[in-house]
Write a protein that holds these residues in place. Structure first.
Motif, PDB file in Angstrom:
ATOM      1  N   SER A   1     -94.290  95.657  -6.182  1.00 15.92           N
ATOM      2  CA  SER A   1     -94.190  97.040  -6.635  1.00 15.92           C
ATOM      3  C   SER A   1     -95.310  97.884  -6.047  1.00 15.92           C
TER       4      SER A   1
ATOM      5  N   ASP B   1     -94.920  98.356  -2.265  1.00 17.35           N
ATOM      6  CA  ASP B   1     -93.922  99.381  -1.952  1.00 17.35           C
ATOM      7  C   ASP B   1     -94.469 100.789  -2.192  1.00 17.35           C
TER       8      ASP B   1
ATOM      9  N   ARG C   1     -91.479  98.852 -13.372  1.00 13.73           N
ATOM     10  CA  ARG C   1     -90.810  98.363 -12.157  1.00 13.73           C
ATOM     11  C   ARG C   1     -89.322  98.170 -12.413  1.00 13.73           C
TER      12      ARG C   1
ATOM     13  N   ARG D   1     -87.765 101.681 -12.608  1.00 15.19           N
ATOM     14  CA  ARG D   1     -87.750 102.382 -11.315  1.00 15.19           C
ATOM     15  C   ARG D   1     -86.668 101.833 -10.395  1.00 15.19           C
ATOM     16  N   THR D   2     -86.485 100.529 -10.403  1.00 16.43           N
ATOM     17  CA  THR D   2     -85.548  99.895  -9.464  1.00 16.43           C
ATOM     18  C   THR D   2     -84.160  99.682 -10.049  1.00 16.43           C
TER      19      THR D   2
END
Length: 452
Positions: free
Chosen positions: A271, A274, A354, A357-358
């Protein structure tokens, strides 16, 4: 006096090994030792504790010791260990004291010390404190009287300050995520549900009714069965378990599979990579981390630096190299941008951020690490040094390493907090790891049989 400080402060059976007298002596010595570099003002200390009944007794002793040495004290009550560390920095205190034995059973308790800024003490400062106690320095130091005696104040909203800090550390709301949190009947009982809820998650709290005696009792990060059951019963997206002082975090997926600290580190490392915040694309882990973590990070172009076991050593490496993420397989995760020590609730927030967000499940995120079968046997011993270093034990380890070659590894280390020698073996199969670990453990038992 033998070595007083272990890998995470002073621990022992409360009122037997860890007496009020010892707690007071540690507090006096710490106040004088940490105040030596700056005599311009009376030392200021923050004192917190977990939910153990003995914490009340030891808190009184520590506060008495600190004030008798001329230190002013801010009591923050029952809060997680990382909350004490954070508040030391926030109020610009010279010293922090946390009374907790972390994941240890209730009869135990401990004293964790923090220096200014909320950082754990380096080994050399701990040694100076031990030497001061051994020399009975408290008896010869000038004791202040009158206005020189330290004062005590209560910070009633310290936990709120800490929760606000945690929630502000994430950019993504957690709305739509349902989480079960096992608070271990410990210091996380108020803070963890509050932080996760304020960040937007739907929170179901279990083991959040501390009575002073039930901390870590078949619950928390060391006992995941109840958490698994609750996740499945509530149809939650994940479960999070903390230990008694909430400085660690482990998780379970929606279908109840465990996600350990190695997998959490991998999720957070990817995370941060990225997001461009993983400094030097480097992760710090201890020698206990599974070989699968190293292989996964290598595939992603992330370097792993190894340290000794203990989040203090992880933090020392992070600070020395200016790095952004490190931790332990046990679930102590350190993110220096937001915390000066391992922080379980902070880890839980960033894990769920995370996911949010994904849009990926925890099981999917955790699949980045394929763990090699790993067996850990904790062998009770009478003498940790003898149990770990006897010639027959060393020979057994050498033989195992020769047999495993590149397909596994052996780690033998004395516990820093208990009369145990930890035997860890990784291998291509669980059967091989189990048999190898048992063979070495048998030699440890023979070398130093535990007292009856």
């Amino acid at each position: 006096m033998g070595r007083l400080f272990g890998t995470d402060g002073v621990r022992g059976r409360a009122n037997a090994d860890l007496t009020p007298e010892l707690a007071m002596a540690v507090a006096i010595a710490a106040a004088h030792t940490l105040a030596e570099s700056d005599r311009s003002h009376p030392p200021l200390a923050v004192v917190g504790r977990d939910t153990r009944a003995s914490g009340e007794m030891l808190e009184a002793a520590v506060v008495a010791g600190l004030t008798s040495a001329g230190a002013n004290v801010i009591r923050v009550g029952v809060v997680p260990t990382p909350a004490v560390a954070h508040l030391v920095g926030e109020v610009k205190a010279d010293l922090g004291v946390m009374l907790s034995a972390s994941h240890n059973p209730m009869p135990d308790n401990g004293i964790k010390l923090f220096a200014s800024g909320g950082h754990k003490l380096p080994d050399e400062i701990e040694l100076r404190i031990e030497q001061a106690i051994e020399a009975n320095a408290a008896a010869v130091w000038d004791r202040p009287t009158g206005a020189g005696v330290g004062r005590v104040h209560d910070l009633l909203d310290g936990a709120d300050h800490y929760v606000n800090h945690l929630v502000a550390s994430i950019d993504d709301r957690l709305d739509g995520l349902k989480v079960v949190v096992d608070c271990a009947n410990g210091a996380a009982c108020e803070v963890a549900p509050a932080a996760y809820g304020e960040a937007g998650a739907e929170v179901i709290a279990i083991h959040a009714q501390p009575d002073g005696l039930n901390i870590n009792d078949e619950c928390g990060s060391q006992h995941l069965d109840a958490l698994r059951d609750a996740v499945l019963a509530h149809g939650a997206d994940l479960g999070i378990a903390h230990d008694g002082d909430a400085d660690r975090c482990v998780a379970v997926t929606a279908d109840g599979a465990e996600v350990d600290g190695d997998q959490l580190m991998a999720i957070l490392a990817l995370s941060m990579r990225d997001a461009g915040t993983l400094t030097a694309d480097t992760l710090v882990a201890t020698v206990m981390s599974n070989l699968g973590l190293r292989l996964a990070m290598s595939r992603e172009g992330i370097r792993v630096i190894e340290t000794r076991v203990g989040d203090r050593y992880v933090l020392e490496e992070l600070r020395a190299a200016g790095l952004a993420l490190g931790g332990e397989q046990s679930g102590h995760i350190v993110m220096p941008e937001y915390a000066t020590t391992g922080d379980g609730v902070l880890t839980g927030l960033h894990l769920m951020a995370r996911m949010a967000r994904t849009g990926r499940s925890l099981a999917d995120l955790a699949s980045a690490v394929e763990r090699l079968p790993q067996v850990l046997i904790n062998v009770p011993v009478a003498d940790r040094k003898v149990g770990a270093e006897a010639p027959a034990v060393r020979a057994a380890v050498a033989q195992a390493e020769a047999e495993l070659g590149e397909t596994g590894r052996v780690l033998l280390r004395p516990s820093g907090t208990e009369l145990l020698v930890r035997v860890m073996v990784e291998a291509a199969s669980h059967d091989i790891a189990q048999a190898t670990a048992e063979r070495i453990a048998a030699e440890v038992r023979t070398a130093s049989p535990a007292s009856a």
